[in-house]
Design a protein around this motif. Structure first.
Motif, PDB file in Angstrom:
ATOM      1  N   LEU A  44     -18.443   1.359   8.775  1.00 54.34           N
ATOM      2  CA  LEU A  44     -18.871   1.337   7.458  1.00 54.34           C
ATOM      3  C   LEU A  44     -17.149   0.817   6.208  1.00 54.34           C
ATOM      4  CD1 LEU A  44     -19.728   5.191   7.304  1.00 54.34           C
ATOM      5  CD2 LEU A  44     -20.782   2.219   7.147  1.00 54.34           C
ATOM      6  N   GLY A  45     -16.107   0.443   7.681  1.00 54.04           N
ATOM      7  CA  GLY A  45     -14.805   0.107   7.057  1.00 54.04           C
ATOM      8  C   GLY A  45     -13.617   1.389   6.405  1.00 54.04           C
ATOM      9  N   LEU A  46     -13.726   2.726   6.658  1.00 53.82           N
ATOM     10  CA  LEU A  46     -12.967   3.625   5.977  1.00 53.82           C
ATOM     11  C   LEU A  46     -11.769   4.186   6.622  1.00 53.82           C
ATOM     12  CD1 LEU A  46     -16.580   5.689   4.865  1.00 53.82           C
ATOM     13  CD2 LEU A  46     -15.084   4.407   3.546  1.00 53.82           C
ATOM     14  N   HIS A  47     -11.158   2.940   6.440  1.00 57.58           N
ATOM     15  CA  HIS A  47      -9.858   2.962   7.649  1.00 57.58           C
ATOM     16  C   HIS A  47      -9.013   4.197   7.533  1.00 57.58           C
ATOM     17  CE1 HIS A  47     -11.840  -0.641   9.900  1.00 57.58           C
ATOM     18  NE2 HIS A  47     -11.470  -1.476   8.978  1.00 57.58           N
ATOM     19  N   GLY A  48      -8.995   4.389   5.777  1.00 63.38           N
ATOM     20  CA  GLY A  48      -7.901   5.965   5.782  1.00 63.38           C
ATOM     21  C   GLY A  48      -8.397   7.024   5.767  1.00 63.38           C
TER      22      GLY A  48
ATOM     23  N   ASP B 137      -8.317  11.459  -0.013  1.00 65.89           N
ATOM     24  CA  ASP B 137      -7.320  11.471  -0.892  1.00 65.89           C
ATOM     25  C   ASP B 137      -7.034  10.379   0.144  1.00 65.89           C
ATOM     26  OD1 ASP B 137      -5.601  11.605  -2.419  1.00 65.89           O
ATOM     27  OD2 ASP B 137      -5.257  13.315  -0.763  1.00 65.89           O
ATOM     28  N   ARG B 138      -7.001  10.592   1.392  1.00 70.02           N
ATOM     29  CA  ARG B 138      -6.611   9.980   2.296  1.00 70.02           C
ATOM     30  C   ARG B 138      -6.968   8.326   1.906  1.00 70.02           C
ATOM     31  NH1 ARG B 138      -3.408   9.824   7.373  1.00 70.02           N
ATOM     32  NH2 ARG B 138      -2.898  11.653   6.359  1.00 70.02           N
ATOM     33  N   GLU B 139      -8.347   8.186   2.228  1.00 70.25           N
ATOM     34  CA  GLU B 139      -9.261   6.602   1.556  1.00 70.25           C
ATOM     35  C   GLU B 139      -8.454   5.611   0.028  1.00 70.25           C
ATOM     36  OE1 GLU B 139     -11.190   3.608   2.252  1.00 70.25           O
ATOM     37  OE2 GLU B 139     -10.730   5.389   4.552  1.00 70.25           O
ATOM     38  N   SER B 140      -8.614   6.932  -0.402  1.00 65.89           N
ATOM     39  CA  SER B 140      -8.278   6.652  -1.850  1.00 65.89           C
ATOM     40  C   SER B 140      -6.482   5.351  -1.629  1.00 65.89           C
ATOM     41  CB  SER B 140      -8.256   7.608  -3.428  1.00 65.89           C
ATOM     42  OG  SER B 140      -7.859   7.016  -4.035  1.00 65.89           O
ATOM     43  N   SER B 141      -6.261   6.758  -1.245  1.00 61.24           N
ATOM     44  CA  SER B 141      -4.735   6.282  -1.233  1.00 61.24           C
ATOM     45  C   SER B 141      -4.296   5.063  -0.482  1.00 61.24           C
ATOM     46  CB  SER B 141      -3.201   7.643  -0.968  1.00 61.24           C
ATOM     47  OG  SER B 141      -3.674   8.469  -0.841  1.00 61.24           O
ATOM     48  N   LEU B 142      -4.940   4.971  -0.351  1.00 64.58           N
ATOM     49  CA  LEU B 142      -5.093   3.696   1.800  1.00 64.58           C
ATOM     50  C   LEU B 142      -5.647   2.600   0.905  1.00 64.58           C
ATOM     51  CD1 LEU B 142      -3.969   2.563   3.789  1.00 64.58           C
ATOM     52  CD2 LEU B 142      -7.018   2.634   4.978  1.00 64.58           C
ATOM     53  N   ARG B 143      -6.321   2.610  -0.053  1.00 62.68           N
ATOM     54  CA  ARG B 143      -6.965   1.453  -1.034  1.00 62.68           C
ATOM     55  C   ARG B 143      -5.870   1.074  -1.748  1.00 62.68           C
ATOM     56  NH1 ARG B 143     -13.808   1.449  -0.636  1.00 62.68           N
ATOM     57  NH2 ARG B 143     -13.854   1.488   1.537  1.00 62.68           N
ATOM     58  N   GLY B 144      -5.664   2.184  -2.490  1.00 57.89           N
ATOM     59  CA  GLY B 144      -4.675   1.819  -4.262  1.00 57.89           C
ATOM     60  C   GLY B 144      -3.342   1.409  -3.225  1.00 57.89           C
ATOM     61  N   ASP B 145      -3.373   1.411  -1.963  1.00 55.61           N
ATOM     62  CA  ASP B 145      -1.742   0.273  -1.765  1.00 55.61           C
ATOM     63  C   ASP B 145      -2.232  -0.723  -1.058  1.00 55.61           C
ATOM     64  OD1 ASP B 145      -0.092   3.161  -2.407  1.00 55.61           O
ATOM     65  OD2 ASP B 145      -0.148   3.327  -0.027  1.00 55.61           O
ATOM     66  N   LYS B 146      -3.046  -0.542  -0.704  1.00 55.16           N
ATOM     67  CA  LYS B 146      -3.381  -2.103  -0.506  1.00 55.16           C
ATOM     68  C   LYS B 146      -3.681  -3.093  -1.733  1.00 55.16           C
ATOM     69  CE  LYS B 146      -6.073  -1.706   4.292  1.00 55.16           C
ATOM     70  NZ  LYS B 146      -7.615  -1.598   4.867  1.00 55.16           N
ATOM     71  N   ARG B 147      -4.570  -2.885  -2.566  1.00 54.56           N
ATOM     72  CA  ARG B 147      -4.818  -3.174  -4.040  1.00 54.56           C
ATOM     73  C   ARG B 147      -3.147  -3.958  -4.260  1.00 54.56           C
ATOM     74  NH1 ARG B 147      -6.788   0.344  -6.644  1.00 54.56           N
ATOM     75  NH2 ARG B 147      -8.868   0.184  -5.375  1.00 54.56           N
ATOM     76  N   LEU B 148      -2.143  -2.562  -4.265  1.00 55.37           N
ATOM     77  CA  LEU B 148      -0.784  -3.001  -4.970  1.00 55.37           C
ATOM     78  C   LEU B 148       0.177  -4.110  -4.256  1.00 55.37           C
ATOM     79  CD1 LEU B 148       1.082  -1.917  -6.907  1.00 55.37           C
ATOM     80  CD2 LEU B 148       1.963  -0.025  -5.534  1.00 55.37           C
ATOM     81  N   SER B 149      -0.677  -4.309  -3.068  1.00 54.41           N
ATOM     82  CA  SER B 149       0.175  -5.163  -1.849  1.00 54.41           C
ATOM     83  C   SER B 149      -0.275  -6.192  -1.607  1.00 54.41           C
ATOM     84  CB  SER B 149       0.326  -4.585  -0.994  1.00 54.41           C
ATOM     85  OG  SER B 149      -0.746  -4.148  -0.471  1.00 54.41           O
ATOM     86  N   ALA B 150      -1.426  -6.456  -2.135  1.00 57.38           N
ATOM     87  CA  ALA B 150      -1.683  -7.639  -2.933  1.00 57.38           C
ATOM     88  C   ALA B 150      -1.483  -8.235  -4.211  1.00 57.38           C
ATOM     89  CB  ALA B 150      -3.775  -7.469  -2.532  1.00 57.38           C
ATOM     90  N   ARG B 151      -1.734  -7.271  -5.437  1.00 56.25           N
ATOM     91  CA  ARG B 151      -1.330  -7.826  -6.476  1.00 56.25           C
ATOM     92  C   ARG B 151       0.469  -8.340  -6.222  1.00 56.25           C
ATOM     93  NH1 ARG B 151      -4.074  -3.748 -10.036  1.00 56.25           N
ATOM     94  NH2 ARG B 151      -5.863  -3.922 -10.446  1.00 56.25           N
ATOM     95  N   LEU B 152       1.148  -7.909  -5.016  1.00 53.55           N
ATOM     96  CA  LEU B 152       2.070  -7.964  -5.746  1.00 53.55           C
ATOM     97  C   LEU B 152       3.160  -9.152  -4.610  1.00 53.55           C
ATOM     98  CD1 LEU B 152       4.563  -4.750  -5.127  1.00 53.55           C
ATOM     99  CD2 LEU B 152       4.391  -5.650  -6.631  1.00 53.55           C
ATOM    100  N   HIS B 153       2.085  -9.682  -3.699  1.00 53.06           N
ATOM    101  CA  HIS B 153       1.868 -11.275  -2.461  1.00 53.06           C
ATOM    102  C   HIS B 153       1.701 -11.515  -3.720  1.00 53.06           C
ATOM    103  CE1 HIS B 153       1.319 -13.305   0.612  1.00 53.06           C
ATOM    104  NE2 HIS B 153       0.057 -14.088   0.273  1.00 53.06           N
TER     105      HIS B 153
END
Length: 102
Positions: free
Chosen positions: A13-17, A45-61
């Motif tokens: 399902l893509g829920l890696h966190g 909580d872990r899934e939400s954190s992982l998705r937020g981190d991915k979103r932030l790193s993509a925006r920074l990139h």
């Protein structure tokens, strides 16, 4: 690869966190002391954190900043450290100081 059917479903399902949190909770031995709601809260909580981190790193990139940007965690840690340093240097009776008005 993964032997637990729940982990297979989480990855499918893509829920890696959530899958990572599931493994961590079972490995730490906390699983016996947690109820269903607590388990679910930790996984979400872990899934939400992982998705937020991915979103932030993509925006920074994609921002293509000239200087290396610091992550949200390091900025918060630095801010907390500077506040702690400043509070150590303050006099204890700051609220009772009177400033003369001319």
């Amino acid at each position: 690869m993964l032997t637990h059917p729940t982990l297979d479903q989480l990855h499918a399902l893509g829920l890696h966190g959530m899958a990572k949190a599931f493994i961590d909770i079972q490995a730490s031995g906390e699983a016996n002391g947690l109820g269903h709601a607590e388990w679910l809260a930790l996984l979400l909580d872990r899934e939400s954190s992982l998705r937020g981190d991915k979103r932030l790193s993509a925006r920074l990139h994609y921002a293509k900043l000239r200087q290396q940007a610091a992550s949200r965690t390091s900025i918060t840690a630095r801010r907390a450290a500077s506040i702690a340093r400043c509070s150590l240097n303050l006099p204890k009776a700051v609220g009772s100081m009177r400033i003369p008005i001319s």
